[in-house]
Design a protein around this motif. Structure first.
Motif, PDB file in Angstrom:
ATOM      1  N   GLU A   1       0.036  -4.276   3.739  1.00 18.00           N
ATOM      2  CA  GLU A   1      -0.376  -5.434   2.947  1.00 18.00           C
ATOM      3  C   GLU A   1      -1.896  -5.537   2.899  1.00 18.00           C
ATOM      4  O   GLU A   1      -2.474  -5.792   1.848  1.00 18.00           O
ATOM      5  CB  GLU A   1       0.232  -6.712   3.543  1.00 18.00           C
ATOM      6  CG  GLU A   1      -0.013  -7.944   2.721  1.00 18.00           C
ATOM      7  CD  GLU A   1       0.784  -7.997   1.427  1.00 18.00           C
ATOM      8  OE1 GLU A   1       0.392  -8.768   0.539  1.00 18.00           O
ATOM      9  OE2 GLU A   1       1.789  -7.270   1.298  1.00 18.00           O
ATOM     10  N   HIS A   2      -2.531  -5.320   4.018  1.00 17.04           N
ATOM     11  CA  HIS A   2      -3.993  -5.362   4.093  1.00 17.04           C
ATOM     12  C   HIS A   2      -4.602  -4.306   3.170  1.00 17.04           C
ATOM     13  O   HIS A   2      -5.549  -4.587   2.424  1.00 17.04           O
ATOM     14  CB  HIS A   2      -4.437  -5.163   5.551  1.00 17.04           C
ATOM     15  CG  HIS A   2      -5.885  -5.333   5.781  1.00 17.04           C
ATOM     16  ND1 HIS A   2      -6.511  -6.554   5.727  1.00 17.04           N
ATOM     17  CD2 HIS A   2      -6.850  -4.430   6.066  1.00 17.04           C
ATOM     18  CE1 HIS A   2      -7.805  -6.398   5.970  1.00 17.04           C
ATOM     19  NE2 HIS A   2      -8.030  -5.117   6.182  1.00 17.04           N
ATOM     20  N   ARG A   3      -4.078  -3.103   3.204  1.00 17.63           N
ATOM     21  CA  ARG A   3      -4.580  -2.016   2.353  1.00 17.63           C
ATOM     22  C   ARG A   3      -4.340  -2.312   0.877  1.00 17.63           C
ATOM     23  O   ARG A   3      -5.213  -2.110   0.039  1.00 17.63           O
ATOM     24  CB  ARG A   3      -3.891  -0.698   2.699  1.00 17.63           C
ATOM     25  CG  ARG A   3      -4.387  -0.066   3.953  1.00 17.63           C
ATOM     26  CD  ARG A   3      -3.613   1.210   4.189  1.00 17.63           C
ATOM     27  NE  ARG A   3      -4.231   2.004   5.220  1.00 17.63           N
ATOM     28  CZ  ARG A   3      -3.879   3.225   5.513  1.00 17.63           C
ATOM     29  NH1 ARG A   3      -2.901   3.816   4.861  1.00 17.63           N
ATOM     30  NH2 ARG A   3      -4.478   3.886   6.477  1.00 17.63           N
ATOM     31  N   VAL A   4      -3.141  -2.783   0.562  1.00 15.71           N
ATOM     32  CA  VAL A   4      -2.804  -3.077  -0.834  1.00 15.71           C
ATOM     33  C   VAL A   4      -3.706  -4.178  -1.372  1.00 15.71           C
ATOM     34  O   VAL A   4      -4.183  -4.103  -2.508  1.00 15.71           O
ATOM     35  CB  VAL A   4      -1.303  -3.433  -0.975  1.00 15.71           C
ATOM     36  CG1 VAL A   4      -1.005  -4.041  -2.337  1.00 15.71           C
ATOM     37  CG2 VAL A   4      -0.442  -2.203  -0.731  1.00 15.71           C
ATOM     38  N   ASP A   5      -3.941  -5.215  -0.571  1.00 15.52           N
ATOM     39  CA  ASP A   5      -4.838  -6.291  -0.999  1.00 15.52           C
ATOM     40  C   ASP A   5      -6.218  -5.738  -1.329  1.00 15.52           C
ATOM     41  O   ASP A   5      -6.814  -6.099  -2.343  1.00 15.52           O
ATOM     42  CB  ASP A   5      -4.956  -7.371   0.077  1.00 15.52           C
ATOM     43  CG  ASP A   5      -3.714  -8.235   0.201  1.00 15.52           C
ATOM     44  OD1 ASP A   5      -2.845  -8.178  -0.700  1.00 15.52           O
ATOM     45  OD2 ASP A   5      -3.605  -8.962   1.208  1.00 15.52           O
ATOM     46  N   HIS A   6      -6.712  -4.866  -0.467  1.00 13.55           N
ATOM     47  CA  HIS A   6      -8.039  -4.278  -0.700  1.00 13.55           C
ATOM     48  C   HIS A   6      -8.051  -3.443  -1.981  1.00 13.55           C
ATOM     49  O   HIS A   6      -8.969  -3.562  -2.805  1.00 13.55           O
ATOM     50  CB  HIS A   6      -8.470  -3.426   0.500  1.00 13.55           C
ATOM     51  CG  HIS A   6      -9.813  -2.818   0.320  1.00 13.55           C
ATOM     52  ND1 HIS A   6     -10.974  -3.530   0.490  1.00 13.55           N
ATOM     53  CD2 HIS A   6     -10.186  -1.567  -0.048  1.00 13.55           C
ATOM     54  CE1 HIS A   6     -12.006  -2.743   0.234  1.00 13.55           C
ATOM     55  NE2 HIS A   6     -11.556  -1.542  -0.087  1.00 13.55           N
ATOM     56  N   LEU A   7      -7.048  -2.607  -2.144  1.00  9.96           N
ATOM     57  CA  LEU A   7      -6.980  -1.779  -3.347  1.00  9.96           C
ATOM     58  C   LEU A   7      -6.833  -2.636  -4.600  1.00  9.96           C
ATOM     59  O   LEU A   7      -7.447  -2.348  -5.634  1.00  9.96           O
ATOM     60  CB  LEU A   7      -5.828  -0.782  -3.249  1.00  9.96           C
ATOM     61  CG  LEU A   7      -6.043   0.370  -2.275  1.00  9.96           C
ATOM     62  CD1 LEU A   7      -4.745   1.146  -2.073  1.00  9.96           C
ATOM     63  CD2 LEU A   7      -7.148   1.287  -2.753  1.00  9.96           C
ATOM     64  N   ALA A   8      -6.033  -3.698  -4.531  1.00  7.48           N
ATOM     65  CA  ALA A   8      -5.849  -4.581  -5.688  1.00  7.48           C
ATOM     66  C   ALA A   8      -7.173  -5.245  -6.071  1.00  7.48           C
ATOM     67  O   ALA A   8      -7.474  -5.388  -7.266  1.00  7.48           O
ATOM     68  CB  ALA A   8      -4.783  -5.634  -5.394  1.00  7.48           C
ATOM     69  N   GLU A   9      -7.966  -5.632  -5.070  1.00  5.69           N
ATOM     70  CA  GLU A   9      -9.285  -6.205  -5.356  1.00  5.69           C
ATOM     71  C   GLU A   9     -10.169  -5.190  -6.068  1.00  5.69           C
ATOM     72  O   GLU A   9     -10.883  -5.531  -7.014  1.00  5.69           O
ATOM     73  CB  GLU A   9      -9.957  -6.666  -4.063  1.00  5.69           C
ATOM     74  CG  GLU A   9      -9.339  -7.894  -3.448  1.00  5.69           C
ATOM     75  CD  GLU A   9      -9.913  -8.217  -2.078  1.00  5.69           C
ATOM     76  OE1 GLU A   9     -10.968  -7.650  -1.696  1.00  5.69           O
ATOM     77  OE2 GLU A   9      -9.295  -9.039  -1.374  1.00  5.69           O
ATOM     78  N   ARG A  10     -10.130  -3.952  -5.614  1.00  7.64           N
ATOM     79  CA  ARG A  10     -10.937  -2.897  -6.248  1.00  7.64           C
ATOM     80  C   ARG A  10     -10.445  -2.621  -7.669  1.00  7.64           C
ATOM     81  O   ARG A  10     -11.242  -2.437  -8.583  1.00  7.64           O
ATOM     82  CB  ARG A  10     -10.893  -1.607  -5.421  1.00  7.64           C
ATOM     83  CG  ARG A  10     -11.340  -1.707  -3.970  1.00  7.64           C
ATOM     84  CD  ARG A  10     -12.829  -1.716  -3.773  1.00  7.64           C
ATOM     85  NE  ARG A  10     -13.528  -0.576  -4.266  1.00  7.64           N
ATOM     86  CZ  ARG A  10     -14.186   0.297  -3.521  1.00  7.64           C
ATOM     87  NH1 ARG A  10     -14.210   0.171  -2.217  1.00  7.64           N
ATOM     88  NH2 ARG A  10     -14.836   1.290  -4.082  1.00  7.64           N
ATOM     89  N   LEU A  11      -9.131  -2.590  -7.849  1.00  8.39           N
ATOM     90  CA  LEU A  11      -8.571  -2.353  -9.176  1.00  8.39           C
ATOM     91  C   LEU A  11      -8.920  -3.482 -10.142  1.00  8.39           C
ATOM     92  O   LEU A  11      -9.124  -3.239 -11.336  1.00  8.39           O
ATOM     93  CB  LEU A  11      -7.050  -2.190  -9.088  1.00  8.39           C
ATOM     94  CG  LEU A  11      -6.554  -0.902  -8.438  1.00  8.39           C
ATOM     95  CD1 LEU A  11      -5.065  -0.998  -8.143  1.00  8.39           C
ATOM     96  CD2 LEU A  11      -6.857   0.290  -9.318  1.00  8.39           C
ATOM     97  N   ALA A  12      -9.002  -4.697  -9.638  1.00  6.09           N
ATOM     98  CA  ALA A  12      -9.334  -5.842 -10.487  1.00  6.09           C
ATOM     99  C   ALA A  12     -10.734  -5.723 -11.081  1.00  6.09           C
ATOM    100  O   ALA A  12     -11.016  -6.319 -12.124  1.00  6.09           O
ATOM    101  CB  ALA A  12      -9.208  -7.142  -9.685  1.00  6.09           C
ATOM    102  N   ARG A  13     -11.612  -4.951 -10.458  1.00  7.96           N
ATOM    103  CA  ARG A  13     -12.978  -4.755 -10.957  1.00  7.96           C
ATOM    104  C   ARG A  13     -13.054  -3.698 -12.057  1.00  7.96           C
ATOM    105  O   ARG A  13     -14.094  -3.532 -12.683  1.00  7.96           O
ATOM    106  CB  ARG A  13     -13.901  -4.344  -9.814  1.00  7.96           C
ATOM    107  CG  ARG A  13     -14.051  -5.413  -8.751  1.00  7.96           C
ATOM    108  CD  ARG A  13     -15.040  -4.946  -7.686  1.00  7.96           C
ATOM    109  NE  ARG A  13     -14.611  -5.447  -6.398  1.00  7.96           N
ATOM    110  CZ  ARG A  13     -14.813  -4.840  -5.249  1.00  7.96           C
ATOM    111  NH1 ARG A  13     -15.451  -3.688  -5.204  1.00  7.96           N
ATOM    112  NH2 ARG A  13     -14.393  -5.370  -4.132  1.00  7.96           N
TER     113      ARG A  13
END
Length: 141
Positions: free
Chosen positions: A106-118
């Motif tokens: 979950e921690h990794r996915v949250d980080h990746l989702a934040e990066r993808l949102a950019r």
């Protein structure tokens, strides 16, 4: 192998290195290391032999044994014996290990989702379009 294939392989290798380093950094403040999460992930579908785990992770058996010892000490895995051969040691996730694995992911996915949102819609679409090819390249089902 053509020069284009070699250049693509080099670029992909560099990108993968950056991804691995980023995910390690994201997990640096977590209670379980990236390598430990990887081992826990290998156990989510049921018990595995120590030799299988070592081969899957590209390490020698003593290295995997040390990793399993730490995970067992922390209550994240439990050792067992293979039903067909009592000499064979297996490892399985404990409920705490399953929770820790889910939290780490979950921690990794949250980080990746934040990066993808950019990224732009087009960049995300290009990345999504590349995923089947990456699955084929890495032998994912």
């Amino acid at each position: 192998m053509t020069a284009t294939e070699r250049e693509l392989a080099e670029r992909l290798g560099r990108s993968l290195r950056h991804v691995v380093l980023m995910l390690r950094q994201v997990g640096a403040d977590q209670p379980v290391t990236a390598q430990q999460l990887s081992v826990l992930g290998s156990l989510e579908n049921g018990p595995r032999r120590m030799t299988e785990l070592a081969a899957e992770h590209g390490v020698r058996l003593p290295t995997m044994t040390a990793q399993i010892n730490r995970l067992e000490r922390d209550g994240l895995i439990a050792r067992g014996r293979d039903g067909a051969d009592a000499r064979v040691v297996t490892a399985r996730l404990t409920p705490e290990g399953r929770e820790r694995l889910a939290a780490g992911r979950e921690h990794r996915v949250d980080h990746l989702a934040e990066r993808l949102a950019r990224m732009t819609d087009e960049e995300r679409a290009a990345l999504a379009a590349a995923l089947p090819a990456l699955d084929k390249l890495f032998g994912a089902p």
